[in-house]
Motif scaffolding. Structure first.
Motif, PDB file in Angstrom:
ATOM      1  N   PRO A  91       0.656  -1.170  -0.152  1.00 14.61           N
ATOM      2  CA  PRO A  91       0.126  -0.027  -0.001  1.00 14.61           C
ATOM      3  C   PRO A  91       0.962   1.432  -0.084  1.00 14.61           C
ATOM      4  O   PRO A  91       0.253   2.378   0.206  1.00 14.61           O
ATOM      5  CB  PRO A  91      -0.829  -0.070   1.396  1.00 14.61           C
ATOM      6  N   SER A  92       2.114   1.177   0.027  1.00 16.25           N
ATOM      7  CA  SER A  92       2.859   2.658  -0.146  1.00 16.25           C
ATOM      8  C   SER A  92       4.295   2.311  -0.647  1.00 16.25           C
ATOM      9  O   SER A  92       4.906   1.113  -0.551  1.00 16.25           O
ATOM     10  CB  SER A  92       3.188   2.976   1.394  1.00 16.25           C
ATOM     11  N   PRO A  93       5.080   3.062  -1.121  1.00 18.81           N
ATOM     12  CA  PRO A  93       6.205   3.003  -1.728  1.00 18.81           C
ATOM     13  C   PRO A  93       7.398   2.488  -0.567  1.00 18.81           C
ATOM     14  O   PRO A  93       8.085   1.664  -0.946  1.00 18.81           O
ATOM     15  CB  PRO A  93       6.657   4.343  -2.195  1.00 18.81           C
ATOM     16  N   VAL A 119       7.172  10.159  -4.493  1.00 18.90           N
ATOM     17  CA  VAL A 119       7.263   8.677  -4.285  1.00 18.90           C
ATOM     18  C   VAL A 119       8.596   8.332  -3.703  1.00 18.90           C
ATOM     19  O   VAL A 119       8.411   7.189  -2.766  1.00 18.90           O
ATOM     20  CB  VAL A 119       7.078   8.143  -5.801  1.00 18.90           C
ATOM     21  N   ALA A 120       9.808   9.028  -3.952  1.00 15.20           N
ATOM     22  CA  ALA A 120      10.935   8.481  -3.479  1.00 15.20           C
ATOM     23  C   ALA A 120      11.218   9.056  -2.026  1.00 15.20           C
ATOM     24  O   ALA A 120      11.667   8.347  -1.271  1.00 15.20           O
ATOM     25  CB  ALA A 120      11.978   8.782  -4.285  1.00 15.20           C
ATOM     26  N   CYS A 121      10.787  10.266  -1.944  1.00 13.58           N
ATOM     27  CA  CYS A 121      11.191  11.238  -0.705  1.00 13.58           C
ATOM     28  C   CYS A 121      10.258  11.570   0.261  1.00 13.58           C
ATOM     29  O   CYS A 121       9.993  12.102   1.420  1.00 13.58           O
ATOM     30  CB  CYS A 121      12.035  12.139  -0.861  1.00 13.58           C
ATOM     31  N   GLY A 122       8.774  11.479  -0.374  1.00 13.09           N
ATOM     32  CA  GLY A 122       7.642  11.896   0.538  1.00 13.09           C
ATOM     33  C   GLY A 122       7.480  11.216   1.727  1.00 13.09           C
ATOM     34  O   GLY A 122       8.082  10.207   1.884  1.00 13.09           O
ATOM     35  N   GLU A 123       6.251  11.513   2.302  1.00 16.81           N
ATOM     36  CA  GLU A 123       5.591  10.686   3.332  1.00 16.81           C
ATOM     37  C   GLU A 123       5.411   9.405   2.866  1.00 16.81           C
ATOM     38  O   GLU A 123       4.679   9.258   1.682  1.00 16.81           O
ATOM     39  CB  GLU A 123       4.598  11.308   4.191  1.00 16.81           C
ATOM     40  N   ASP A 124       5.790   8.103   3.465  1.00 22.84           N
ATOM     41  CA  ASP A 124       5.704   6.847   2.948  1.00 22.84           C
ATOM     42  C   ASP A 124       6.363   6.719   1.729  1.00 22.84           C
ATOM     43  O   ASP A 124       6.146   5.628   1.193  1.00 22.84           O
ATOM     44  CB  ASP A 124       4.369   6.426   2.946  1.00 22.84           C
ATOM     45  N   GLY A 125       7.349   7.469   1.564  1.00 21.13           N
ATOM     46  CA  GLY A 125       8.084   7.267   0.297  1.00 21.13           C
ATOM     47  C   GLY A 125       9.077   6.142   0.280  1.00 21.13           C
ATOM     48  O   GLY A 125       9.376   5.724   1.348  1.00 21.13           O
ATOM     49  N   ALA A 126       9.669   5.899  -0.871  1.00 18.43           N
ATOM     50  CA  ALA A 126      10.628   4.489  -0.899  1.00 18.43           C
ATOM     51  C   ALA A 126      11.672   4.710   0.104  1.00 18.43           C
ATOM     52  O   ALA A 126      12.232   3.750   0.641  1.00 18.43           O
ATOM     53  CB  ALA A 126      10.893   4.417  -2.352  1.00 18.43           C
TER      54      ALA A 126
END
Length: 155
Positions: free
Chosen positions: A38-40, A63-70
């Motif tokens: 459900p999240s990166p 997607v890489a660095c945000g909240e719940d990012g990879a």
């Protein structure tokens, strides 16, 4: 283009875990055998290597660095391969966030469009960590016809 790339990996027998901002876009991949998270961050935590294909620099950053990012799911020994076509400053920011976790980073923008992606005929122009390139080269070969390691990134 990410969906046809993932389909080629699944068809080749690779263990694939997927996520998309619109979950329904993952359903055809799940039907082919992909796992869903459900999240990166959860994708990255569950995989040795995470590939990201995003439409624009802003999405790539979130997607890489945000909240719940990879980056939240990365740790030493893992790798992040950004196959999005983004500008240099965005790639440097993502690289910084990923490598700060102890994980490895490879930028690998593709040359090609949806049809070459479906046919596994993309060209990957890669730069970054050479050991990560060597680890993911077999996957790049499945998704494309010519993976090229251009240089060790000075990012």
């Amino acid at each position: 283009m990410g969906s046809p790339m993932a389909q080629n990996l699944i068809k080749a027998g690779c263990d694939v875990t997927v996520w998309n901002r619109t979950k329904s876009k993952c359903d055809p991949l799940i039907d082919l055998g992909a796992k869903y998270k459900p999240s990166p961050a959860e994708v990255a935590a569950s995989c040795d290597v995470t590939f990201a294909m995003l439409a624009d620099p802003e999405s790539a950053m979130v997607v890489a660095c945000g909240e719940d990012g990879a980056a939240s799911g990365m740790s030493p020994g893992k790798g992040y391969v950004d196959v999005s076509t983004v500008d240099g400053p965005t790639s440097k920011l993502i690289n910084g966030q990923i490598t700060e976790t102890g994980a490895l980073f490879l930028e690998a923008p593709v040359s090609g469009s949806k049809k070459p992606a479906e046919d596994g005929q993309l060209i990957f122009l890669t730069a970054g960590d050479k050991s990560l390139y060597e680890k993911v080269a077999p996957y790049l070969d499945i998704m494309g016809k010519v993976p090229i390691f251009l240089y060790f990134s000075l990012i």
